[in-house]
Design a protein around this motif. Structure first.
Motif, mmCIF file in Angstrom:
data_model
loop_
_atom_site.group_PDB
_atom_site.id
_atom_site.type_symbol
_atom_site.label_atom_id
_atom_site.label_comp_id
_atom_site.label_asym_id
_atom_site.label_seq_id
_atom_site.Cartn_x
_atom_site.Cartn_y
_atom_site.Cartn_z
ATOM 1 N N LYS A 205 -75.407 -19.164 -0.702
ATOM 2 C CA LYS A 205 -75.259 -20.554 -1.116
ATOM 3 C C LYS A 205 -76.342 -20.949 -2.115
ATOM 4 C CE LYS A 205 -75.244 -25.311 0.513
ATOM 5 N NZ LYS A 205 -75.597 -26.246 1.601
ATOM 6 N N ASP A 276 -73.352 -27.046 6.959
ATOM 7 C CA ASP A 276 -73.505 -27.578 5.610
ATOM 8 C C ASP A 276 -72.605 -26.821 4.622
ATOM 9 O OD1 ASP A 276 -74.979 -25.297 6.060
ATOM 10 O OD2 ASP A 276 -76.564 -25.818 4.627
ATOM 11 N N ASP A 280 -69.397 -28.274 2.414
ATOM 12 C CA ASP A 280 -69.238 -28.066 0.975
ATOM 13 C C ASP A 280 -67.899 -27.397 0.629
ATOM 14 O OD1 ASP A 280 -71.712 -29.177 0.569
ATOM 15 O OD2 ASP A 280 -72.773 -27.266 0.456
ATOM 16 N N SER A 281 -67.380 -26.596 1.555
ATOM 17 C CA SER A 281 -66.132 -25.878 1.287
ATOM 18 C C SER A 281 -64.903 -26.774 1.345
ATOM 19 C CB SER A 281 -65.960 -24.738 2.290
ATOM 20 O OG SER A 281 -65.656 -25.252 3.585
ATOM 21 N N LYS A 282 -65.029 -27.963 1.938
ATOM 22 C CA LYS A 282 -63.927 -28.922 2.101
ATOM 23 C C LYS A 282 -62.847 -28.438 3.068
ATOM 24 C CE LYS A 282 -65.982 -31.334 -1.082
ATOM 25 N NZ LYS A 282 -66.843 -32.473 -0.704
#
Length: 502
Positions: A205, A276, A280-282
């Motif tokens: 990440k 987290d 972020d990946s939805k």
């Protein structure tokens, strides 16, 4: 290392070896071995929970003489130990409550094989709860699938064989996607140990490398476990599997098996990928949407049913939707609400299945909605128990379902742009829940004409006629009230457990 720290590993081994042992015993002896193993594992899990609460820290147990990655590990924290305790309690009560139906519906020559499957199921659930290794998790996912399929088809009629076949096809599809996701993740990180994967994912990440393959891996794992836990629209196998298998199988499948997969997904989100990264990946937005749809569509399907067991089965589709909606909110309180609902739904859905069996027993063993007219008078304890379970599912204060919905509402209010949709879905789902559960409660307390009672050979059932089932029903009612009235310590316990995960 304190001796109590060995107990999770001993619990897994004990339930694993109880399976082969049951295969060489008679059905009656295998039954007592199974109950003894579940009780012993529950007691050991309670001791482990007390130990972890006293230390305030999770610990890692290395199996054998070799450290990871060559050896294998299990990890024990507050959440793992508490889930193990609750799963054992629910399974023990399901086995007691369904003893009459097992004797009637399963051939004597196959009875010991049934307990083989139950012991293997317990072993796989414990392994999914405690394991610190993803490939070990996959192995026990497959053991869980095979054991659950055996529990469905052991009744040996056309509907159960069809249901088991459908369940196996859908489960293998989910397992295949899950395995593909693990392969991608292993290729990206070079690790199978959860803590090591999380460190590697954190580096990926920060550097921005392999963003798309990592996203594909997360999606495959999420969809695979969603299929196995019957998230809408992957629920086609569920109604027949729950509706036509023997009572203890239906209760265990609805309350524990699907929850084991959800718990594994929570572990992967928190301990493998990192929440987290998941945010972020939805991916959680997709789970949120399908959770909302499942809440509504599962309830609509339940309203259309005239078979009480299939109605309860479709209700499980809606309740699984609640859990995924909570995870999809992407907040700590949303995850706590989902974990709490895993326990609350397990306690309530088992209660409903066992109570419904008591009502059908007093109605000529008919599951037809109209034949249950007045059944609450013919089997008073089952009527009270079904009413308690129904009120809990609707979200009536004092019962576990109320606390779940309150937590989901609180999480929704704090979720920002998802608040309106969450609160509207909760309100609509609650109304739909009330429609099919309360109409059933009204039906079982509508007096039946004496002429019809004689014609259909309906009869009264007392607590003395069904001592095992009565004991299970009373314990389920007490457990539901405990989760509803003393919810604050439980919510704090699950919050501390998730904090240890993170």
């Amino acid at each position: 290392m304190a001796f109590v720290q060995n107990l999770p590993f001993i619990s897994i081994l004990l339930s694993l070896f109880a399976g082969p042992l049951s295969s060489i015993l008679s059905g009656k002896k295998a039954k007592w071995v199974n109950l003894a193993v579940i009780g012993a594992v529950g007691a050991m899990s309670a001791a482990v929970l007390a130990f972890v609460l006293s230390t305030g820290e999770p610990y890692v147990y290395m199996m054998g003489h070799f450290p990871a990655p060559w050896g294998n590990e299990i990890r024990v924290g507050v959440l793992e130990a508490s889930m193990a305790v609750f799963f054992c309690v629910i399974m023990f009560l399901c086995m007691i409550g369904g003893s009459r139906e097992r004797e009637l519906e399963i051939e004597e020559s196959k009875m010991n094989l049934y307990y083989v499957m139950v012991n293997l199921l317990l072993c796989s659930l414990l392994a999914l709860i405690y394991t610190n290794d993803l490939f070990t998790a996959y192995v026990f996912v497959e053991i869980n699938t095979i054991a659950a399929c055996g529990l469905i088809m052991i009744r040996q009629n056309g509907r159960t064989i069809e249901a088991a076949t459908r369940y196996m096809i859908m489960s293998l599809l989910g397992s295949g996607l899950f395995l593909l996701g693990l392969c991608f993740l292993y290729d990206l990180t070079g690790h199978l140990l959860m803590s090591n994967i999380q460190e590697s994912v954190r580096v990926l990440k920060q550097t921005g490398e392999y963003h798309v393959p990592l996203l594909v891996s997360i999606c495959l794992i999420s969809v695979g476990l969603a299929i196995k836990s019957a998230l809408y629209p992957f629920h086609a196998w569920l109604p027949d599997a729950y509706g036509y298998s023997t009572l203890s199988s239906a209760a265990i499948l609805s309350s524990l098996v699907s929850k084991g997969y959800v718990f594994l997904l929570v572990k992967i989100f928190y301990r493998v990928v990192g929440f987290d990264v998941i945010m972020d990946s939805k991916v959680i937005n997709v789970l949120f949407v399908f959770g909302i749809i499942g809440m509504i569509m599962g309830s609509v399907a339940a309203i259309k049913e005239n078979n009480i067991r299939r109605m309860i089965a479709f209700s499980s589709v809606a309740q699984i939707g609640y859990i995924y909606m909570g995870l999809g909110l992407g907040s700590q309180i949303g995850s706590i609400a989902s974990v709490y609902h895993i326990v609350a739904h397990a306690a309530t859905k088992s209660l409903l299945f066992v109570a419904a069996s008591g009502l059908t027993q007093a109605s000529g063993d008919s599951t037809d909605f109209f034949d249950l007219t007045g059944a609450g008078f013919r089997n008073k304890l089952a009527g009270i128990a079904f009413t308690v379970g129904s009120l809990s599912m609707v979200g009536f204060p004092m019962f576990s379902g109320f606390t779940s919905k309150l937590l989901f509402a609180q999480a929704g209010v704090e979720s920002g742009n998802k608040m309106l949709l969450t609160l509207v879905a909760l309100a609509l789902s609650t109304i739909l829940n009330a429609v099919y559960f309360m109409k059933t409660v009204i039906r079982i307390y509508t007096p039946e004409k004496k002429k019809v009672l004689v014609q259909k050979d309906f009869h009264s059932v007392t607590m003395a006629d069904q001592p095992a089932k009565s004991a299970a029903l009373v314990c389920f009612i007490v457990l539901n009230l405990f989760l509803g009235l003393w919810s604050e310590p439980m919510v704090r316990l699950f919050g501390d457990g998730l904090a240890m995960f993170a």
